[in-house]
Structure formats: C-alpha cells, structure tokens
Design a protein around this motif. Structure first.
Motif, PDB file in Angstrom:
ATOM      1  N   TYR A  38       0.810  -1.187   0.035  1.00  0.00           N
ATOM      2  CA  TYR A  38      -0.041  -0.079   0.068  1.00  0.00           C
ATOM      3  C   TYR A  38       1.051   1.312   0.039  1.00  0.00           C
ATOM      4  CZ  TYR A  38       1.073  -0.189   4.974  1.00  0.00           C
ATOM      5  OH  TYR A  38       1.602  -0.050   6.307  1.00  0.00           O
ATOM      6  N   ASP A  39       0.304   2.440  -0.293  1.00  0.00           N
ATOM      7  CA  ASP A  39       1.024   3.604  -0.436  1.00  0.00           C
ATOM      8  C   ASP A  39       1.282   4.313   0.931  1.00  0.00           C
ATOM      9  OD1 ASP A  39       1.782   6.367  -0.842  1.00  0.00           O
ATOM     10  OD2 ASP A  39       0.991   6.298  -2.918  1.00  0.00           O
ATOM     11  N   LYS A  40       2.280   4.329   1.507  1.00  0.00           N
ATOM     12  CA  LYS A  40       2.480   4.774   3.095  1.00  0.00           C
ATOM     13  C   LYS A  40       2.088   6.268   2.996  1.00  0.00           C
ATOM     14  CE  LYS A  40       5.520   1.447   4.740  1.00  0.00           C
ATOM     15  NZ  LYS A  40       7.054   1.009   4.956  1.00  0.00           N
ATOM     16  N   GLU A  41       2.246   7.000   1.994  1.00  0.00           N
ATOM     17  CA  GLU A  41       2.079   8.441   1.899  1.00  0.00           C
ATOM     18  C   GLU A  41       0.690   8.505   1.837  1.00  0.00           C
ATOM     19  OE1 GLU A  41       2.944  12.316  -0.755  1.00  0.00           O
ATOM     20  OE2 GLU A  41       4.340  10.789  -0.692  1.00  0.00           O
ATOM     21  N   PHE A  42      -0.066   8.050   0.939  1.00  0.00           N
ATOM     22  CA  PHE A  42      -1.478   8.112   1.038  1.00  0.00           C
ATOM     23  C   PHE A  42      -2.366   7.487   2.222  1.00  0.00           C
ATOM     24  CE2 PHE A  42      -5.710   6.402  -0.122  1.00  0.00           C
ATOM     25  CZ  PHE A  42      -6.234   7.281  -0.790  1.00  0.00           C
ATOM     26  N   PHE A  43      -1.811   6.590   2.650  1.00  0.00           N
ATOM     27  CA  PHE A  43      -2.311   5.909   4.116  1.00  0.00           C
ATOM     28  C   PHE A  43      -2.239   7.133   5.013  1.00  0.00           C
ATOM     29  CE2 PHE A  43      -1.927   3.714   8.118  1.00  0.00           C
ATOM     30  CZ  PHE A  43      -3.030   2.902   8.215  1.00  0.00           C
ATOM     31  N   GLN A  44      -1.031   7.889   5.231  1.00  0.00           N
ATOM     32  CA  GLN A  44      -0.956   8.870   6.370  1.00  0.00           C
ATOM     33  C   GLN A  44      -1.866  10.062   5.811  1.00  0.00           C
ATOM     34  OE1 GLN A  44       1.339   9.059   9.082  1.00  0.00           O
ATOM     35  NE2 GLN A  44       0.034  10.644   9.413  1.00  0.00           N
ATOM     36  N   GLN A  45      -1.809  10.454   4.766  1.00  0.00           N
ATOM     37  CA  GLN A  45      -2.791  11.447   4.305  1.00  0.00           C
ATOM     38  C   GLN A  45      -4.178  11.081   4.621  1.00  0.00           C
ATOM     39  OE1 GLN A  45      -2.459  12.072   0.115  1.00  0.00           O
ATOM     40  NE2 GLN A  45      -0.522  12.840   0.242  1.00  0.00           N
ATOM     41  N   SER A  46      -4.616   9.821   4.536  1.00  0.00           N
ATOM     42  CA  SER A  46      -5.908   9.512   5.095  1.00  0.00           C
ATOM     43  C   SER A  46      -6.188   9.678   6.423  1.00  0.00           C
ATOM     44  CB  SER A  46      -6.214   7.800   4.527  1.00  0.00           C
ATOM     45  OG  SER A  46      -6.101   7.765   2.950  1.00  0.00           O
ATOM     46  N   ILE A  47      -5.220   9.190   7.362  1.00  0.00           N
ATOM     47  CA  ILE A  47      -5.348   9.244   8.845  1.00  0.00           C
ATOM     48  C   ILE A  47      -5.461  10.723   9.126  1.00  0.00           C
ATOM     49  CG2 ILE A  47      -3.773   8.963  11.049  1.00  0.00           C
ATOM     50  CD1 ILE A  47      -5.207   6.170   9.623  1.00  0.00           C
ATOM     51  N   ASP A  48      -4.500  11.618   8.530  1.00  0.00           N
ATOM     52  CA  ASP A  48      -4.520  13.051   8.749  1.00  0.00           C
ATOM     53  C   ASP A  48      -5.684  13.563   8.344  1.00  0.00           C
ATOM     54  OD1 ASP A  48      -1.819  12.804   9.572  1.00  0.00           O
ATOM     55  OD2 ASP A  48      -1.084  13.522   7.662  1.00  0.00           O
ATOM     56  N   ALA A  49      -6.469  13.164   7.358  1.00  0.00           N
ATOM     57  CA  ALA A  49      -7.926  13.701   6.834  1.00  0.00           C
ATOM     58  C   ALA A  49      -8.822  13.442   8.043  1.00  0.00           C
ATOM     59  CB  ALA A  49      -8.143  13.100   5.558  1.00  0.00           C
ATOM     60  N   VAL A  50      -8.951  12.063   8.548  1.00  0.00           N
ATOM     61  CA  VAL A  50      -9.692  11.784   9.343  1.00  0.00           C
ATOM     62  C   VAL A  50      -9.616  12.637  10.806  1.00  0.00           C
ATOM     63  CG1 VAL A  50     -10.487   9.987  11.026  1.00  0.00           C
ATOM     64  CG2 VAL A  50     -10.162   9.361   8.463  1.00  0.00           C
ATOM     65  N   ILE A  51      -8.252  12.746  11.326  1.00  0.00           N
ATOM     66  CA  ILE A  51      -8.244  13.837  12.155  1.00  0.00           C
ATOM     67  C   ILE A  51      -8.423  15.139  12.188  1.00  0.00           C
ATOM     68  CG2 ILE A  51      -6.172  14.677  13.721  1.00  0.00           C
ATOM     69  CD1 ILE A  51      -4.671  12.066  13.417  1.00  0.00           C
ATOM     70  N   LYS A  52      -8.319  15.592  10.834  1.00  0.00           N
ATOM     71  CA  LYS A  52      -8.718  17.219  10.682  1.00  0.00           C
ATOM     72  C   LYS A  52     -10.200  17.123  10.710  1.00  0.00           C
ATOM     73  CE  LYS A  52      -8.335  20.660   7.139  1.00  0.00           C
ATOM     74  NZ  LYS A  52      -7.586  20.942   6.111  1.00  0.00           N
ATOM     75  N   ARG A  53     -10.911  16.188  10.268  1.00  0.00           N
ATOM     76  CA  ARG A  53     -12.436  15.912  10.367  1.00  0.00           C
ATOM     77  C   ARG A  53     -13.049  15.865  11.490  1.00  0.00           C
ATOM     78  NH1 ARG A  53     -14.312  11.850   6.538  1.00  0.00           N
ATOM     79  NH2 ARG A  53     -13.515  13.139   4.821  1.00  0.00           N
ATOM     80  N   HIS A  54     -12.508  15.238  12.435  1.00  0.00           N
ATOM     81  CA  HIS A  54     -13.191  14.873  13.787  1.00  0.00           C
ATOM     82  C   HIS A  54     -12.529  15.667  14.796  1.00  0.00           C
ATOM     83  CE1 HIS A  54     -15.576  11.932  11.925  1.00  0.00           C
ATOM     84  NE2 HIS A  54     -14.955  11.492  11.211  1.00  0.00           N
ATOM     85  N   GLU A  55     -13.214  16.750  15.196  1.00  0.00           N
ATOM     86  CA  GLU A  55     -12.331  17.718  16.204  1.00  0.00           C
ATOM     87  C   GLU A  55     -12.182  16.719  17.747  1.00  0.00           C
ATOM     88  OE1 GLU A  55     -15.179  20.644  18.676  1.00  0.00           O
ATOM     89  OE2 GLU A  55     -14.041  21.745  16.957  1.00  0.00           O
ATOM     90  N   ILE A  56     -12.881  15.753  18.102  1.00  0.00           N
ATOM     91  CA  ILE A  56     -12.532  15.143  19.271  1.00  0.00           C
ATOM     92  C   ILE A  56     -11.198  14.349  19.221  1.00  0.00           C
ATOM     93  CG2 ILE A  56     -13.630  12.978  18.531  1.00  0.00           C
ATOM     94  CD1 ILE A  56     -13.496  14.353  21.936  1.00  0.00           C
ATOM     95  N   LEU A  57     -10.665  14.058  18.061  1.00  0.00           N
ATOM     96  CA  LEU A  57      -9.413  13.638  17.901  1.00  0.00           C
ATOM     97  C   LEU A  57      -8.166  14.639  18.194  1.00  0.00           C
ATOM     98  CD1 LEU A  57      -9.981  10.985  14.832  1.00  0.00           C
ATOM     99  CD2 LEU A  57     -10.039  10.474  16.995  1.00  0.00           C
ATOM    100  N   ARG A  58      -8.773  15.789  18.209  1.00  0.00           N
ATOM    101  CA  ARG A  58      -7.740  16.824  18.203  1.00  0.00           C
ATOM    102  C   ARG A  58      -7.696  17.436  19.745  1.00  0.00           C
ATOM    103  NH1 ARG A  58     -10.096  18.278  13.900  1.00  0.00           N
ATOM    104  NH2 ARG A  58     -10.497  20.460  14.622  1.00  0.00           N
ATOM    105  N   THR A  59      -8.806  16.819  20.684  1.00  0.00           N
ATOM    106  CA  THR A  59      -9.228  17.518  21.795  1.00  0.00           C
ATOM    107  C   THR A  59      -8.239  17.129  22.934  1.00  0.00           C
ATOM    108  OG1 THR A  59     -11.258  18.075  21.086  1.00  0.00           O
ATOM    109  CG2 THR A  59     -10.978  17.882  23.265  1.00  0.00           C
ATOM    110  N   VAL A  60      -7.835  17.803  23.894  1.00  0.00           N
ATOM    111  CA  VAL A  60      -7.145  17.329  25.036  1.00  0.00           C
ATOM    112  C   VAL A  60      -8.029  17.970  26.308  1.00  0.00           C
ATOM    113  CG1 VAL A  60      -4.915  16.887  24.173  1.00  0.00           C
ATOM    114  CG2 VAL A  60      -5.603  19.212  25.028  1.00  0.00           C
ATOM    115  N   PHE A  61      -7.903  17.241  27.418  1.00  0.00           N
ATOM    116  CA  PHE A  61      -8.578  17.643  28.779  1.00  0.00           C
ATOM    117  C   PHE A  61      -7.453  18.243  29.614  1.00  0.00           C
ATOM    118  CE2 PHE A  61     -11.535  15.161  26.580  1.00  0.00           C
ATOM    119  CZ  PHE A  61     -12.935  15.870  26.642  1.00  0.00           C
ATOM    120  N   GLN A  62      -7.590  19.564  30.106  1.00  0.00           N
ATOM    121  CA  GLN A  62      -6.544  19.875  30.977  1.00  0.00           C
ATOM    122  C   GLN A  62      -7.371  20.477  32.353  1.00  0.00           C
ATOM    123  OE1 GLN A  62      -4.453  22.478  28.297  1.00  0.00           O
ATOM    124  NE2 GLN A  62      -2.796  21.091  27.818  1.00  0.00           N
TER     125      GLN A  62
END
Length: 73
Positions: A38-62
């Motif tokens: 599989y294309d590792k670069e495309f796989f990484q772009q896919s993961i990055d797109a999911v993280i960008k789309r879903h705010e909870i994956l970028r949320t931390v609690f402090q």
C-alpha cells in the motif's frame, strides 16, 4: 479554538480515567497488521484527513490554574 467547559459526562469520564484500574474500560488498545503493498504516503494522508475532520481526535482535557477541567482543541 479556545478552552471550553466540559459537560458533566466528560468530567465523569475524565475523573474515572485518573484511576489507573478504572481507565481500562475506555481504553481498549489493539493493533491491526496490514499485509500486502500500500502507499504509505496516501495512508498517512488518509489518517490526517480523519483527524482533521473529527474535532474530538484533536481535543485534550486539562486542569486550569483554578483546578477546573477544560477541553482544548
């Protein structure tokens, strides 16, 4: 985004997560072994797109200086 208050449910889960033995129920790690080529670069772009789309994956609690739990995206 700024720091926002947390809901009662979020506060409850965060409090439980601070107890080492209790956090297992909400953290169930596993791994998936990818086979074949599989294309590792495309796989990484896919993961990055999911993280960008879903705010909870970028949320931390402090805790702030007043000891209040806040979420930060």
């Amino acid at each position: 985004m700024g720091k926002e208050s947390v809901s009662d449910g979020q506060l409850r889960l965060w409090t439980l997560s601070q107890i080492k033995e209790a956090s297992v129920a909400y953290n169930m790690p596993f791994k998936v072994e990818l086979k074949g080529s599989y294309d590792k670069e495309f796989f990484q772009q896919s993961i990055d797109a999911v993280i960008k789309r879903h705010e909870i994956l970028r949320t931390v609690f402090q805790l702030n200086d007043e000891g209040e739990l806040r979420q930060r995206v």
